[in-house]
Write an enzyme that holds these catalytic residues in place. Sequence first.
Site, PDB file in Angstrom:
ATOM      1  N   HIS A   1      41.158  38.548  34.789  1.00  0.00           N
ATOM      2  CA  HIS A   1      41.139  39.454  36.143  1.00  0.00           C
ATOM      3  C   HIS A   1      40.035  38.640  36.824  1.00  0.00           C
ATOM      4  O   HIS A   1      38.859  39.092  36.634  1.00  0.00           O
ATOM      5  CB  HIS A   1      40.857  40.880  36.099  1.00  0.00           C
ATOM      6  CG  HIS A   1      41.003  41.642  37.248  1.00  0.00           C
ATOM      7  ND1 HIS A   1      40.919  42.878  37.349  1.00  0.00           N
ATOM      8  CD2 HIS A   1      40.524  41.300  38.563  1.00  0.00           C
ATOM      9  CE1 HIS A   1      41.028  43.465  38.631  1.00  0.00           C
ATOM     10  NE2 HIS A   1      40.479  42.272  39.212  1.00  0.00           N
TER      11      HIS A   1
ATOM     12  N   HIS B   1      39.334  36.762  40.927  1.00  0.00           N
ATOM     13  CA  HIS B   1      39.896  36.564  42.078  1.00  0.00           C
ATOM     14  C   HIS B   1      39.079  35.154  42.365  1.00  0.00           C
ATOM     15  O   HIS B   1      37.839  34.930  42.312  1.00  0.00           O
ATOM     16  CB  HIS B   1      39.757  37.413  43.047  1.00  0.00           C
ATOM     17  CG  HIS B   1      40.203  38.725  43.046  1.00  0.00           C
ATOM     18  ND1 HIS B   1      41.340  39.217  43.552  1.00  0.00           N
ATOM     19  CD2 HIS B   1      39.680  39.708  42.196  1.00  0.00           C
ATOM     20  CE1 HIS B   1      41.579  40.301  43.088  1.00  0.00           C
ATOM     21  NE2 HIS B   1      40.560  40.707  42.186  1.00  0.00           N
TER      22      HIS B   1
ATOM     23  N   HIS C   1      46.522  45.919  41.122  1.00  0.00           N
ATOM     24  CA  HIS C   1      45.455  46.741  41.087  1.00  0.00           C
ATOM     25  C   HIS C   1      45.823  48.141  41.375  1.00  0.00           C
ATOM     26  O   HIS C   1      46.351  48.358  42.404  1.00  0.00           O
ATOM     27  CB  HIS C   1      44.304  46.222  42.314  1.00  0.00           C
ATOM     28  CG  HIS C   1      43.579  45.082  42.075  1.00  0.00           C
ATOM     29  ND1 HIS C   1      44.315  43.756  41.980  1.00  0.00           N
ATOM     30  CD2 HIS C   1      42.224  44.795  42.141  1.00  0.00           C
ATOM     31  CE1 HIS C   1      43.374  42.697  41.531  1.00  0.00           C
ATOM     32  NE2 HIS C   1      42.191  43.469  41.692  1.00  0.00           N
TER      33      HIS C   1
ATOM     34  N   GLU D   1      41.572  51.809  40.877  1.00  0.00           N
ATOM     35  CA  GLU D   1      40.024  51.223  40.981  1.00  0.00           C
ATOM     36  C   GLU D   1      39.217  52.490  41.645  1.00  0.00           C
ATOM     37  O   GLU D   1      38.701  53.061  41.376  1.00  0.00           O
ATOM     38  CB  GLU D   1      40.172  50.146  41.554  1.00  0.00           C
ATOM     39  CG  GLU D   1      38.784  49.319  41.987  1.00  0.00           C
ATOM     40  CD  GLU D   1      38.633  48.049  42.704  1.00  0.00           C
ATOM     41  OE1 GLU D   1      39.948  47.686  43.172  1.00  0.00           O
ATOM     42  OE2 GLU D   1      37.607  47.446  42.562  1.00  0.00           O
TER      43      GLU D   1
ATOM     44  N   ASP E   1      36.153  39.704  37.754  1.00  0.00           N
ATOM     45  CA  ASP E   1      36.734  40.321  39.096  1.00  0.00           C
ATOM     46  C   ASP E   1      36.363  39.181  40.283  1.00  0.00           C
ATOM     47  O   ASP E   1      37.060  38.144  40.377  1.00  0.00           O
ATOM     48  CB  ASP E   1      36.198  41.818  39.372  1.00  0.00           C
ATOM     49  CG  ASP E   1      37.190  42.477  40.318  1.00  0.00           C
ATOM     50  OD1 ASP E   1      38.179  42.037  40.601  1.00  0.00           O
ATOM     51  OD2 ASP E   1      36.925  43.515  41.011  1.00  0.00           O
ATOM     52  N   ASP E   2      35.149  39.402  40.659  1.00  0.00           N
ATOM     53  CA  ASP E   2      34.603  38.546  41.654  1.00  0.00           C
ATOM     54  C   ASP E   2      32.836  38.005  41.299  1.00  0.00           C
ATOM     55  O   ASP E   2      32.280  38.730  42.006  1.00  0.00           O
ATOM     56  CB  ASP E   2      34.639  39.144  43.213  1.00  0.00           C
ATOM     57  CG  ASP E   2      35.889  39.509  43.484  1.00  0.00           C
ATOM     58  OD1 ASP E   2      36.666  38.583  43.918  1.00  0.00           O
ATOM     59  OD2 ASP E   2      36.488  40.745  43.299  1.00  0.00           O
TER      60      ASP E   2
HETATM   61  N1  ADE Z   1      40.096  41.376  46.081  1.00  0.00           N
HETATM   62  C1  ADE Z   1      39.146  40.633  45.509  1.00  0.00           C
HETATM   63  N2  ADE Z   1      38.643  41.636  44.582  1.00  0.00           N
HETATM   64  C2  ADE Z   1      39.123  42.943  44.702  1.00  0.00           C
HETATM   65  C3  ADE Z   1      39.014  43.919  44.048  1.00  0.00           C
HETATM   66  N3  ADE Z   1      37.873  44.152  43.005  1.00  0.00           N
HETATM   67  N4  ADE Z   1      39.824  45.132  44.288  1.00  0.00           N
HETATM   68  C4  ADE Z   1      40.721  45.084  45.365  1.00  0.00           C
HETATM   69  N5  ADE Z   1      40.822  43.637  46.036  1.00  0.00           N
HETATM   70  C5  ADE Z   1      40.097  42.714  45.688  1.00  0.00           C
HETATM   71 ZN    ZN Z   2      40.185  42.334  41.394  1.00  0.00          ZN
END
Ligand code: ADE
Ligand code: ZN
Length: 347
Positions: A14, A16, A194, A197, A275-276
Amino acid sequence: MKAFIHDIPKAELHIHIEGSLEPELMFEIANRNGLSLPFNSVEEVRRAYEFTNLQSFLDIYYQGLQVLRFEEDFYDLTWAYMKKARAQNVRHTEIFFDPQAHTRRGVSFETVVMGIHDALVDARQQLDVSSKLIMCFLRHLSAEDAMETLRQALPFKNWIIGVGLDSSEVGHPPEKFTQVFEKAREEGFLTVAHAGEEGPADYIWQALKKLKVSRIDHGVRCTEDPKLVEKLVAEQIPLTVCPLSNVKLRVFNSLQEHNLKQLLELGLCVTVNSDDPAYFGGYIEENFLAVQKALNLDQNHIYRLVRNSFQASFLDQREKQNLLAELESFMSKSKQRNLRRDGEGNP
Ligand code: ADE
Ligand code: ZN
């Protein structure tokens, strides 16, 4: 424990790719593309990364990725992440990208996917890290827009293993994309989404029943529904959990309050992911380190999380077995080291 977390072979499921854009590279790409940023320095960009919820992050994320214009930009972005993954002993990674965030700015689908793909091929050869690519639909846009994006992806089907669903969750339930996912499955794509969350447990049910996903991204709100937890455990449906992200976006107030350990001990197939990473203060290793400390995880917890990540991957059976064997070999060497160390301490 620090060395153990660093050294253990891992998979990341996971991430992005646009969320791995570090401010330094953002400036470099903006400069060479003749673009100006609304920030004066890398430090100023980092200071802006204070989020109150998912949307407050997405606003900045969609702004940052606008520097990406050419194939080379997507190549450099992906290559930088793959080098980082290698340095943290990630052996396999499954990468999300958001084509609509680019095509709606006039960057072609082909530019995006070619740049990312070329870097993944080079990473396989030069860094010995394997990967899969997953294309996400932006759920705040229409189902028609997603369907058009799916159509654009068809010529690149061999390079994209699956489709996912991301962006603003609340108010955009998975069922909005039932037909798109049906078509994607008919075309041979695997599916993930997703869910849970910020959104409720019902969105996880919808992702499973309507989108027929193989994995849930995040999914931490599943504990609000015991029947759902029962199903996730019985079918070992993986959750790709992102601890630092969840705290940065205030899904949990602190890592100490995160339910990752609870999920693992309930028997769910949980994995740890970044994630990011450029926005949330760490890559996969930093996520493991932080959560180990906050939740007092032992080596067996870490081992189970990592084994889950290989098992939940979209690798074929043979590649999966190879990486699982690599993990077992690492574990037996690590146990021998521990025994020797303990032995040395005795009279
Ligand atoms: N796009 C990038 N990161 C995300 C996240 N944590 N949740 C939803 N969309 C995303
Ligand atoms: Zn994500």
